[in-house]
Design an enzyme around this catalytic site. Structure first.
Site, PDB file in Angstrom:
ATOM      1  N   GLY A 206       0.837  -1.209   0.000  1.00 42.26           N
ATOM      2  CA  GLY A 206       0.000   0.000   0.000  1.00 42.26           C
ATOM      3  C   GLY A 206       0.865   1.250   0.000  1.00 42.26           C
TER       4      GLY A 206
ATOM      5  N   ARG B 284       0.881  -4.933  -5.563  1.00 42.16           N
ATOM      6  CA  ARG B 284       1.051  -6.176  -4.817  1.00 42.16           C
ATOM      7  C   ARG B 284       1.304  -7.236  -5.877  1.00 42.16           C
ATOM      8  NH1 ARG B 284      -3.056  -3.675  -1.393  1.00 42.16           N
ATOM      9  NH2 ARG B 284      -1.953  -2.982   0.469  1.00 42.16           N
TER      10      ARG B 284
ATOM     11  N   ASP C 187       6.103  -5.051   6.032  1.00 49.11           N
ATOM     12  CA  ASP C 187       6.674  -6.371   6.352  1.00 49.11           C
ATOM     13  C   ASP C 187       6.743  -7.311   5.154  1.00 49.11           C
ATOM     14  OD1 ASP C 187       7.299  -6.146   8.962  1.00 49.11           O
ATOM     15  OD2 ASP C 187       5.422  -6.963   9.729  1.00 49.11           O
TER      16      ASP C 187
ATOM     17  N   THR D 126       4.370   2.437   5.582  1.00 47.18           N
ATOM     18  CA  THR D 126       2.980   1.972   5.699  1.00 47.18           C
ATOM     19  C   THR D 126       2.232   2.868   6.668  1.00 47.18           C
ATOM     20  OG1 THR D 126       1.505   0.243   6.543  1.00 47.18           O
ATOM     21  CG2 THR D 126       3.742   0.195   7.383  1.00 47.18           C
ATOM     22  N   ILE D 127       0.985   3.165   6.334  1.00 44.50           N
ATOM     23  CA  ILE D 127       0.178   3.990   7.258  1.00 44.50           C
ATOM     24  C   ILE D 127      -0.235   3.201   8.492  1.00 44.50           C
ATOM     25  CG2 ILE D 127      -0.736   5.465   5.404  1.00 44.50           C
ATOM     26  CD1 ILE D 127      -3.477   3.927   5.884  1.00 44.50           C
ATOM     27  N   ASP D 128      -0.022   1.887   8.486  1.00 39.52           N
ATOM     28  CA  ASP D 128      -0.548   1.039   9.568  1.00 39.52           C
ATOM     29  C   ASP D 128       0.314   1.041  10.839  1.00 39.52           C
ATOM     30  OD1 ASP D 128      -2.462   0.341   7.717  1.00 39.52           O
ATOM     31  OD2 ASP D 128      -1.500  -1.544   7.161  1.00 39.52           O
TER      32      ASP D 128
ATOM     33  N   ASP E  89       2.559  -0.925  11.600  1.00 36.55           N
ATOM     34  CA  ASP E  89       2.555  -2.309  12.108  1.00 36.55           C
ATOM     35  C   ASP E  89       3.873  -3.036  11.840  1.00 36.55           C
ATOM     36  OD1 ASP E  89       2.280  -2.410   9.380  1.00 36.55           O
ATOM     37  OD2 ASP E  89       0.787  -4.006   9.371  1.00 36.55           O
TER      38      ASP E  89
ATOM     39  N   ARG F 227      -5.457  -2.475   8.619  1.00 36.13           N
ATOM     40  CA  ARG F 227      -5.451  -3.926   8.378  1.00 36.13           C
ATOM     41  C   ARG F 227      -5.646  -4.672   9.699  1.00 36.13           C
ATOM     42  NH1 ARG F 227      -1.092  -6.643   4.323  1.00 36.13           N
ATOM     43  NH2 ARG F 227      -1.501  -4.730   3.212  1.00 36.13           N
TER      44      ARG F 227
ATOM     45  N   ALA G 193     -12.482   9.663  21.963  1.00 30.80           N
ATOM     46  CA  ALA G 193     -13.583   8.720  21.705  1.00 30.80           C
ATOM     47  C   ALA G 193     -14.036   8.042  22.996  1.00 30.80           C
ATOM     48  CB  ALA G 193     -13.129   7.663  20.706  1.00 30.80           C
TER      49      ALA G 193
ATOM     50  N   GLU H 256     -10.284  -1.261  11.377  1.00 26.28           N
ATOM     51  CA  GLU H 256     -10.626  -2.076  10.204  1.00 26.28           C
ATOM     52  C   GLU H 256     -10.523  -3.579  10.506  1.00 26.28           C
ATOM     53  OE1 GLU H 256      -7.644  -1.621   7.173  1.00 26.28           O
ATOM     54  OE2 GLU H 256      -8.875  -2.567   5.653  1.00 26.28           O
TER      55      GLU H 256
HETATM   56  P1  ADP Z   1       3.349  -4.668   2.867  1.00 24.30           P
HETATM   57  O1  ADP Z   1       4.706  -4.610   2.267  1.00 24.30           O
HETATM   58  O2  ADP Z   1       2.728  -3.314   3.053  1.00 24.30           O
HETATM   59  O3  ADP Z   1       3.273  -5.549   4.090  1.00 24.30           O
HETATM   60  P2  ADP Z   1       2.114  -6.758   1.322  1.00 24.30           P
HETATM   61  O4  ADP Z   1       1.982  -7.711   2.453  1.00 24.30           O
HETATM   62  O5  ADP Z   1       0.984  -6.619   0.355  1.00 24.30           O
HETATM   63  O6  ADP Z   1       2.361  -5.272   1.777  1.00 24.30           O
HETATM   64  O7  ADP Z   1       3.437  -7.130   0.543  1.00 24.30           O
HETATM   65  C1  ADP Z   1       3.843  -6.389  -0.584  1.00 24.30           C
HETATM   66  C2  ADP Z   1       4.433  -7.319  -1.596  1.00 24.30           C
HETATM   67  O8  ADP Z   1       5.626  -7.907  -1.060  1.00 24.30           O
HETATM   68  C3  ADP Z   1       3.574  -8.503  -1.967  1.00 24.30           C
HETATM   69  O9  ADP Z   1       2.596  -8.164  -2.915  1.00 24.30           O
HETATM   70  C4  ADP Z   1       4.605  -9.440  -2.537  1.00 24.30           C
HETATM   71  O10 ADP Z   1       4.964  -9.057  -3.832  1.00 24.30           O
HETATM   72  C5  ADP Z   1       5.802  -9.185  -1.621  1.00 24.30           C
HETATM   73  N1  ADP Z   1       5.842 -10.205  -0.561  1.00 24.30           N
HETATM   74  C6  ADP Z   1       5.013 -10.324   0.490  1.00 24.30           C
HETATM   75  N2  ADP Z   1       5.333 -11.410   1.232  1.00 24.30           N
HETATM   76  C7  ADP Z   1       6.365 -11.992   0.612  1.00 24.30           C
HETATM   77  C8  ADP Z   1       7.161 -13.168   0.885  1.00 24.30           C
HETATM   78  N3  ADP Z   1       6.912 -13.933   1.934  1.00 24.30           N
HETATM   79  N4  ADP Z   1       8.155 -13.451   0.036  1.00 24.30           N
HETATM   80  C9  ADP Z   1       8.414 -12.673  -1.030  1.00 24.30           C
HETATM   81  N5  ADP Z   1       7.715 -11.560  -1.338  1.00 24.30           N
HETATM   82  C10 ADP Z   1       6.704 -11.222  -0.532  1.00 24.30           C
HETATM   83  O1  F6P Z   2      -1.535  -1.391   4.501  1.00 25.72           O
HETATM   84  C1  F6P Z   2      -2.175  -0.185   4.191  1.00 25.72           C
HETATM   85  C2  F6P Z   2      -3.664  -0.403   3.995  1.00 25.72           C
HETATM   86  O2  F6P Z   2      -4.262   0.843   3.695  1.00 25.72           O
HETATM   87  C3  F6P Z   2      -4.377  -1.063   5.178  1.00 25.72           C
HETATM   88  O3  F6P Z   2      -4.644  -0.155   6.209  1.00 25.72           O
HETATM   89  C4  F6P Z   2      -5.594  -1.610   4.511  1.00 25.72           C
HETATM   90  O4  F6P Z   2      -6.073  -2.761   5.177  1.00 25.72           O
HETATM   91  C5  F6P Z   2      -5.096  -1.999   3.140  1.00 25.72           C
HETATM   92  O5  F6P Z   2      -3.900  -1.277   2.916  1.00 25.72           O
HETATM   93  C6  F6P Z   2      -6.086  -1.708   2.045  1.00 25.72           C
HETATM   94  O6  F6P Z   2      -5.590  -2.185   0.864  1.00 25.72           O
HETATM   95  P1  F6P Z   2      -6.222  -1.854  -0.563  1.00 25.72           P
HETATM   96  O7  F6P Z   2      -5.712  -0.514  -0.962  1.00 25.72           O
HETATM   97  O8  F6P Z   2      -5.712  -2.930  -1.434  1.00 25.72           O
HETATM   98  O9  F6P Z   2      -7.705  -1.837  -0.399  1.00 25.72           O
END
Ligand code: ADP
Ligand code: F6P
Length: 325
Positions: A16, A77, A108, A130-132, A134, A176, A191, A228
């Site tokens: 994201g 993604r 992550d 990430t805005i989360d 996390d 998320r 709140a 969420e």
């Molecule tokens: P974020 O990086 O915000 O946690 P995602 O979980 O959607 O977002 O991961 C982003 C991208 O990183 C995924 O679409 C994928 O391409 C890659 N990715 C995620 N997990 C793995 C993994 N275990 N091994 C390799 N690439 C990964």
């Molecule tokens: O990780 C950032 C985030 O905005 C989360 O807060 C949310 O759950 C998710 O991405 C939404 O993803 P998408 O843009 O694919 O709807």
């Protein structure tokens, strides 16, 4: 093993988007160029890497971007990157384009991809975006500050009308599976209730009783910040209205939290983290992730970072509940 000399670096944003990512990209580009490296931008995250959407970046390409939301490199993604074949292909493409070091700006999941590439010989450094909020190894992630301020302002507006109509408002914020945006908004917006996926005390009967109690105490509205990760705000509003007799509305703030011009904090922290990522690559480091902890910019091994467990600080959650009296 001899330390790899870095001549060309790549940068991508993945997962994201988050306000401040452009400041990080700009810092990577200008630090890299300033220190004699060639810098390549990879469009649309790992998907763009696999599709060879790779461009050379100059200092001018990142002019006028620090104040812009989103990511100029775009993001995606990419399921293929989760597979061994995809990872090997991505590493081979880095080699083909002479990318010795790669800065991955994301969460992550994106760091897991960077870890796989590091194992395949591409030096990688992750920057938390990430805005989360996390990501376990860091107290700060790019975009959280802007997103939480956007949400806070939106919630203030909902509160105005909620008070005028003496309503209950359930406002759902992103995050998320993480409740940091909800916790911060809960405190910042005063709140009455914060519903967090990390806490297991969500009980609608207790909320209903509390709403009735609050009305007796003379409160004119009742604000619930719902994360969420709990969701179901629209049905929850119907159930609460039925049980309490208090008009209840649900508002899902949604993707507006991910956009907009980054705050000063997001611009500054992202700039420092982007520059630091390049310095780590120049120093021959790989499989690292940049973080901010105890007032310092730090870096961790990605394996170690991905193994950490982040929790909602219980004291902060208790304070939020007490202040809702
Ligand atoms: P974020 O990086 O915000 O946690 P995602 O979980 O959607 O977002 O991961 C982003 C991208 O990183 C995924 O679409 C994928 O391409 C890659 N990715 C995620 N997990 C793995 C993994 N275990 N091994 C390799 N690439 C990964
Ligand atoms: O990780 C950032 C985030 O905005 C989360 O807060 C949310 O759950 C998710 O991405 C939404 O993803 P998408 O843009 O694919 O709807």
């Amino acid at each position: 093993m001899a330390q790899k000399i870095i001549r060309t670096i790549g940068v991508l944003t993945s997962g994201g988007d988050a306000p401040g990512m452009n400041a990080a990209i700009r810092a990577v580009v200008r630090t890299g160029l300033g220190k004699g490296l060639k810098v390549r931008g990879i469009r649309k995250g790992y998907q763009g890497l696999l599709n060879e959407e790779i461009i050379d970046l100059s200092a001018r390409d990142v002019s006028d971007t620090i104040q812009r939301g989103g990511t100029i490199l775009q993001t995606a993604r990419c399921d293929e990157m989760r597979t061994e074949d995809g990872q090997q292909k991505a590493a081979a493409i880095c080699k083909k384009y002479g990318i010795d070091g790669l800065v991955v700006i994301g969460g992550d999941g994106s760091f897991a991809g960077a870890q796989k590439l590091a194992n395949l010989g591409v030096n990688t450094v992750g920057v938390p975006g990430t805005i989360d909020l996390d990501i376990d190894c860091t107290e700060y992630t790019i975009g959280f500050d802007t997103a939480v301020n956007t949400a806070m302002e939106a919630i203030d507006k909902v509160r105005d009308t909620s008070t005028s109509h003496e309503r209950c408002s359930i406002i759902e914020v992103m995050g998320r599976d993480a409740g940091y945006l909800a916790l911060w908004c809960g405190i910042a917006n005063g709140a009455e209730r914060i519903l967090l996926p990390e806490e297991h005390d969500y009980n609608e009967e207790i909320i209903v009783k509390d709403i009735q109690e609050n009305r007796r105490r003379g409160k004119k509205n009742y604000i619930i910040i719902n994360a969420e990760g709990i969701g179901d705000s629209i049905n929850m509003a119907k159930r609460i209205e039925e049980a309490t007799g208090m008009e209840t509305r649900a508002t899902i703030i949604g993707h507006m939290q991910r956009g907009g011009s980054p705050t000063c904090k997001d611009r500054v922290y992202a700039s420092i983290m982007g520059a630091m990522a390049v310095d780590l690559l120049i120093a021959g480091k790989t499989n690292r992730v940049v973080g901010y902890r105890h007032g310092q910019y730090v870096d961790f091994d990605i394996d170690e970072a991905l193994g950490m467990k982040k929790e909602i600080p219980p004291y902060q959650y208790d304070i939020a509940k007490l202040l809702a009296l």
